[in-house]
Design a protein around this motif. Structure first.
Motif: not given
Length: 122
Positions: A29-49
């Protein structure tokens, strides 16, 4: 607290497919949204979906639009990421996250899984 457990990562060839799964437990109940993020080598974390935890249309990053499909099973508190036509640039650690805001920015997500590695070779 909310716990998120990912599964389904692995190694594939360029053009291959993988399906990731994330199961949420705890105080859902504490959450409204679920998502996938990714972080590649030497990259910042980015939202996927991302998607509303209780149903709705997903939103995708431009880089995966048309190749990745986010779905959910609300009865299981699970979300899935079907990844098609994978490219070497999709190589990253993929994280499931839960939060209160509909955004592809990771700063709005409070709960994170441990991650699952996806490697795409050319």
């Amino acid at each position: 607290q909310v716990q998120l457990v990912e599964s389904g990562g692995g190694s594939v060839q360029d053009g291959g497919t993988l399906r990731l799964a994330c199961v949420a437990s705890g105080n859902i109940d504490n959450i409204n949204y679920l998502g996938w993020f990714r972080q590649g080598p030497d990259k910042e974390r980015e939202g996927v979906a991302i998607i509303h935890a209780h149903g709705g249309s997903p939103e995708y990053a431009d880089s995966v639009q048309g190749r990745f499909i986010l779905s959910q099973d609300m009865a299981k508190n699970a979300v899935y990421l079907q990844m098609n036509i994978l490219k070497p640039e999709d190589t990253a650690m993929y994280y499931c996250a839960a939060g209160l805001r509909f955004s592809l920015e990771s700063k709005y997500y409070d709960y994170w899984g441990q991650g699952t590695q996806v490697t795409v070779s050319s």
